[in-house]
Design an enzyme around this catalytic site. Structure first.
Site, mmCIF file in Angstrom:
data_model
loop_
_atom_site.group_PDB
_atom_site.id
_atom_site.type_symbol
_atom_site.label_atom_id
_atom_site.label_comp_id
_atom_site.label_asym_id
_atom_site.label_seq_id
_atom_site.Cartn_x
_atom_site.Cartn_y
_atom_site.Cartn_z
ATOM 1 N N LYS A 165 0.916 -1.262 0.108
ATOM 2 C CA LYS A 165 -0.043 0.048 0.055
ATOM 3 C C LYS A 165 0.705 1.239 0.004
ATOM 4 O O LYS A 165 0.549 2.205 -0.809
ATOM 5 C CB LYS A 165 -0.988 0.018 1.242
ATOM 6 C CG LYS A 165 -1.435 1.576 1.761
ATOM 7 C CD LYS A 165 -2.250 1.066 2.944
ATOM 8 C CE LYS A 165 -2.474 2.221 3.900
ATOM 9 N NZ LYS A 165 -1.281 3.007 4.203
ATOM 10 N N ASN A 166 2.045 1.247 0.691
ATOM 11 C CA ASN A 166 2.543 2.476 0.943
ATOM 12 C C ASN A 166 3.739 2.509 -0.039
ATOM 13 O O ASN A 166 4.537 3.410 -0.045
ATOM 14 C CB ASN A 166 3.177 2.484 2.330
ATOM 15 C CG ASN A 166 2.319 2.635 3.491
ATOM 16 O OD1 ASN A 166 1.081 3.141 3.182
ATOM 17 N ND2 ASN A 166 2.588 2.535 4.745
ATOM 18 N N ARG A 210 -3.111 10.182 2.984
ATOM 19 C CA ARG A 210 -2.218 11.239 3.144
ATOM 20 C C ARG A 210 -1.568 11.683 1.467
ATOM 21 O O ARG A 210 -0.607 12.106 1.312
ATOM 22 C CB ARG A 210 -1.033 10.597 3.603
ATOM 23 C CG ARG A 210 -1.234 10.234 4.955
ATOM 24 C CD ARG A 210 -1.116 11.470 6.111
ATOM 25 N NE ARG A 210 0.014 11.999 6.241
ATOM 26 C CZ ARG A 210 0.341 13.137 6.675
ATOM 27 N NH1 ARG A 210 -0.850 13.777 7.094
ATOM 28 N NH2 ARG A 210 1.548 13.669 6.704
ATOM 29 N N CYS A 236 -5.186 8.052 8.946
ATOM 30 C CA CYS A 236 -5.681 7.508 9.783
ATOM 31 C C CYS A 236 -5.431 8.293 11.194
ATOM 32 O O CYS A 236 -4.661 9.342 11.221
ATOM 33 C CB CYS A 236 -4.792 6.175 10.454
ATOM 34 S SG CYS A 236 -5.015 4.684 9.374
ATOM 35 N N ARG A 242 0.024 14.671 12.710
ATOM 36 C CA ARG A 242 0.482 14.447 11.226
ATOM 37 C C ARG A 242 0.652 15.859 10.409
ATOM 38 O O ARG A 242 0.134 15.833 9.514
ATOM 39 C CB ARG A 242 -0.450 13.298 10.498
ATOM 40 C CG ARG A 242 -0.092 12.155 11.178
ATOM 41 C CD ARG A 242 -0.883 11.085 10.686
ATOM 42 N NE ARG A 242 0.100 10.242 9.603
ATOM 43 C CZ ARG A 242 -0.580 9.378 8.735
ATOM 44 N NH1 ARG A 242 -1.537 9.046 8.863
ATOM 45 N NH2 ARG A 242 0.373 8.948 7.941
ATOM 46 N N ASP A 274 4.441 0.410 12.052
ATOM 47 C CA ASP A 274 3.551 -0.248 11.482
ATOM 48 C C ASP A 274 3.386 -1.784 11.911
ATOM 49 O O ASP A 274 2.366 -2.556 11.531
ATOM 50 C CB ASP A 274 3.293 -0.077 10.039
ATOM 51 C CG ASP A 274 3.024 1.224 9.610
ATOM 52 O OD1 ASP A 274 2.242 1.864 9.829
ATOM 53 O OD2 ASP A 274 4.104 1.658 9.006
ATOM 54 N N VAL A 306 8.024 7.075 16.477
ATOM 55 C CA VAL A 306 7.772 7.649 15.213
ATOM 56 C C VAL A 306 6.500 8.479 15.550
ATOM 57 O O VAL A 306 6.437 9.664 15.024
ATOM 58 C CB VAL A 306 7.441 6.618 14.171
ATOM 59 C CG1 VAL A 306 7.164 7.261 12.984
ATOM 60 C CG2 VAL A 306 8.831 5.810 13.867
ATOM 61 N N ARG A 352 -9.033 -0.426 3.369
ATOM 62 C CA ARG A 352 -8.141 0.571 3.136
ATOM 63 C C ARG A 352 -6.736 0.050 2.706
ATOM 64 O O ARG A 352 -5.939 0.609 1.678
ATOM 65 C CB ARG A 352 -8.131 1.918 3.909
ATOM 66 C CG ARG A 352 -8.802 2.956 3.365
ATOM 67 C CD ARG A 352 -8.326 4.168 4.324
ATOM 68 N NE ARG A 352 -7.026 4.420 4.225
ATOM 69 C CZ ARG A 352 -6.319 5.231 5.171
ATOM 70 N NH1 ARG A 352 -6.960 5.830 6.257
ATOM 71 N NH2 ARG A 352 -5.143 5.434 5.136
HETATM 72 C C1 EPZ Z 1 4.050 6.903 6.300
HETATM 73 O O1 EPZ Z 1 3.253 8.157 6.785
HETATM 74 C C2 EPZ Z 1 3.108 5.806 6.016
HETATM 75 N N1 EPZ Z 1 2.047 6.202 5.408
HETATM 76 C C3 EPZ Z 1 2.750 5.476 7.447
HETATM 77 O O2 EPZ Z 1 1.846 4.197 7.473
HETATM 78 C C4 EPZ Z 1 3.801 5.160 8.196
HETATM 79 O O3 EPZ Z 1 3.338 4.776 9.621
HETATM 80 C C5 EPZ Z 1 4.908 6.103 8.327
HETATM 81 O O4 EPZ Z 1 5.280 6.444 6.807
HETATM 82 C C6 EPZ Z 1 6.206 5.643 9.099
HETATM 83 O O5 EPZ Z 1 6.685 4.694 8.488
HETATM 84 C C7 EPZ Z 1 2.049 6.091 3.833
HETATM 85 O O6 EPZ Z 1 2.991 5.877 3.503
HETATM 86 C C8 EPZ Z 1 0.845 6.393 3.144
HETATM 87 P P1 EPZ Z 1 6.204 10.490 8.114
HETATM 88 P P2 EPZ Z 1 3.932 9.454 6.701
HETATM 89 O O7 EPZ Z 1 5.960 11.572 7.186
HETATM 90 O O8 EPZ Z 1 4.856 9.524 5.350
HETATM 91 C C9 EPZ Z 1 6.318 13.707 11.594
HETATM 92 C C10 EPZ Z 1 0.035 2.819 7.599
HETATM 93 O O9 EPZ Z 1 -1.020 2.331 8.548
HETATM 94 N N2 EPZ Z 1 6.344 14.749 10.638
HETATM 95 O O10 EPZ Z 1 7.323 9.426 8.065
HETATM 96 O O11 EPZ Z 1 2.677 10.236 6.723
HETATM 97 C C11 EPZ Z 1 4.954 12.837 11.683
HETATM 98 O O12 EPZ Z 1 4.022 13.514 12.706
HETATM 99 C C12 EPZ Z 1 0.521 4.353 7.641
HETATM 100 O O13 EPZ Z 1 0.204 2.338 6.387
HETATM 101 C C13 EPZ Z 1 6.127 16.205 10.898
HETATM 102 O O14 EPZ Z 1 6.257 16.280 11.923
HETATM 103 O O15 EPZ Z 1 4.784 9.423 7.755
HETATM 104 C C14 EPZ Z 1 5.440 11.652 12.384
HETATM 105 O O16 EPZ Z 1 5.552 11.701 13.526
HETATM 106 C C15 EPZ Z 1 0.181 5.039 9.073
HETATM 107 N N3 EPZ Z 1 6.337 16.897 9.879
HETATM 108 C C16 EPZ Z 1 6.959 11.417 11.872
HETATM 109 O O17 EPZ Z 1 7.093 12.558 11.254
HETATM 110 C C17 EPZ Z 1 6.097 16.656 8.630
HETATM 111 O O18 EPZ Z 1 6.144 17.420 7.656
HETATM 112 C C18 EPZ Z 1 6.805 10.353 10.736
HETATM 113 O O19 EPZ Z 1 5.856 10.640 9.552
HETATM 114 C C19 EPZ Z 1 6.138 15.305 8.443
HETATM 115 C C20 EPZ Z 1 6.054 14.123 9.236
#
Ligand code: EPZ
Length: 437
Positions: free
Chosen positions: A23-24, A95, A119, A124, A308, A330, A416
């Site tokens: 998915k990701n 997202r 989610c 986020r 995850d 995370v 999803r």
């Molecule tokens: C991706 O989300 C995945 N989603 C998530 O999977 C996964 O848990 C996550 O990466 C971490 O591996 C998709 O790929 C669609 P991040 P993403 O940006 O890209 C903070 C699932 O269940 N952050 O790596 O949105 C954020 O709040 C989902 O499949 C900021 O502060 O995650 C978090 O604490 C859930 N500012 C951390 O970084 C930003 O601009 C990591 O988020 C961006 C992120």
């Protein structure tokens, strides 16, 4: 119509399933296809809600898409995009909208992105994305509930992310692929799904190098061309079923589970007493004789233990003898689902301290991001509501383990992200009934 899953528990999983594309990875590659006018083809595409949502978004921008579900093939013709503005109706579903900023800037010189959701696992924010685009020379304005990006052509720059964000790395990588000059993304995410995005972009004509120390170096090119790409298998789906097999004392051969991308998970599974063996085309997980043991572990960015993987692992640890600790580093708010498991008989306590390892960036912020799990605890069926995708799958496994009947609502979250989930559980001997209400 709302759907419910009903499970008579006290069962174990036995048999064989096949994992499909991640998915990701697939949803980001669908976005990347827009970088080139013409028809790109993705294969190994899973049947999940997020592909359908992303398909809707792309169609609203003028893409012509054919999805041959049984074959797992998605053809995306991005020859004639009609608008650089993502419709508001797609805000809050997943997202993906923010990830369109770079490709729409490349095609139109502007992009309109409504505020996005996904989610419910914390705030986020998208500040890393916005700062990165500003460094690449985009003007960004926020008005009427949407971000408006403009840039005739992005310019290469050095961007250091405050945290190795998956989405921000992907977004900047896609944007930098056609920027003028070279971009370096430092402190970047290096998850296998991001490498897979880089491979697809390379197939489209991009020049992307993975340097040491979490750095991607992208030499911008004037244009990309359509390409065909096989989506990497879903290591979260594989780990979720692996844990289900072991926790229920079952025996499941997971075809398509890739040891290379599950190294960390497999180490922790083994430390917790889970047994597995490699076979030609996958991994067999057998929990029939496992003596499950407690562990103390923290989640982290790749190559750490994925956030995850945390939720299915918690279910396993409710069945291990002794006290386990999981420190989530995370997301600040990813244990919301534990309360329901406690209602089913688990003994999970949440703490705002950084337990069991190093201090993380959530230290002293008051977020309950550490969990102590006491086991083994028998679980009992209940009526439960799913709060997010990964928690949803964990509830399914809890229901399979639990004595009695469990009714699960909010199943659209599971659908999803998990390919043909009901069919796969049935294939493994767990009859899930589906009710519409
Ligand atoms: C991706 O989300 C995945 N989603 C998530 O999977 C996964 O848990 C996550 O990466 C971490 O591996 C998709 O790929 C669609 P991040 P993403 O940006 O890209 C903070 C699932 O269940 N952050 O790596 O949105 C954020 O709040 C989902 O499949 C900021 O502060 O995650 C978090 O604490 C859930 N500012 C951390 O970084 C930003 O601009 C990591 O988020 C961006 C992120």
């Amino acid at each position: 119509m709302a759907k419910k899953f009903i499970i008579e528990g006290g069962r174990y999983l036995k048999g064989e399933i096949r994992i499909r594309g991640a998915k990701n990875a697939v949803t980001k590659q669908m976005v990347a296809a827009l970088s080139a006018p013409g028809k790109s083809v993705l294969t190994n595409v899973p049947e999940i809600g997020d592909v359908e949502i992303t398909r809707g978004i792309l169609a609203s921008l003028g893409c012509v898409i054919e999805h041959r579900q049984d074959e797992g093939v998605l053809e995306i013709d991005a020859a004639n995009l009609s608008t650089p503005v993502v419709p508001r109706q797609y805000s809050g579903l997943n997202r993906i909208p923010i990830l369109l900023a770079g490709v729409l800037l490349h095609r139109f010189g502007r992009a309109g992105i409504p505020m996005m959701g996904g989610c419910d696992i914390g705030p986020r924010p998208v500040d890393f994305h916005l700062e990165g685009f500003r460094a690449l020379g985009a003007d960004i304005e926020y008005r009427d509930g949407a971000y408006h990006f403009t840039a005739k052509r992005l310019r290469g720059a050095r961007v250091t992310l405050p945290f190795p964000s998956v989405g921000a790395t992907e977004n900047l990588m896609m944007a930098a692929a056609t920027a003028q000059g070279t971009t370096e993304i430092r402190n970047a995410a290096i998850e296998p799904e991001i490498v897979d995005l880089a491979l697809f972009l390379q197939g489209m004509g991009a020049i992307i190098t993975q340097e040491t120390d979490r750095t991607w170096s992208i030499q911008g090119v004037d244009s990309l061309h359509p390409a065909t790409h096989r989506v990497i298998n879903d290591r979260i789906e594989a780990a979720s079923f692996a844990v289900s097999a072991i926790a229920t004392r079952g025996d499941v051969l997971i075809r398509g589970a890739d040891q290379l991308h599950m190294l960390t998970f497999l180490n922790w599974l083994r430390k917790a007493g889970g047994e597995f063996e490699m076979v030609e085309d996958g991994i067999r997980f057998c929990g029939m004789h496992s003596k499950l043991k407690p562990i103390a572990v923290e989640t982290g960015v790749h190559p750490g233990l994925m956030t995850d993987w945390q939720q299915p692992l918690v279910i396993l640890l409710t069945q291990a003898e002794g006290m386990s600790v999981i420190h989530e580093t995370v997301y600040e708010n990813r244990f919301g689902y534990a309360e329901t498991l406690n209602r089913m008989g688990a003994r999970i306590q949440l703490y705002s301290e950084c337990l069991g390892g190093r201090d993380c960036r959530f230290r002293q912020l008051g977020h309950k991001h550490s969990a102590v799990i006491m086991g083994p605890t028998p679980l009992t069926g209940a009526h439960i509501e799913i709060p997010d995708l990964r928690a949803g799958f964990s509830y399914l496994v809890a229901a399979v383990l639990a004595k009695g009947r469990t009714e699960i609502s909010g199943v659209q979250y599971i659908e999803r992200g998990y390919d043909r989930v009901v069919e796969k559980f049935r294939q493994l001997g767990v009859p899930i009934s589906v009710e519409q209400s």
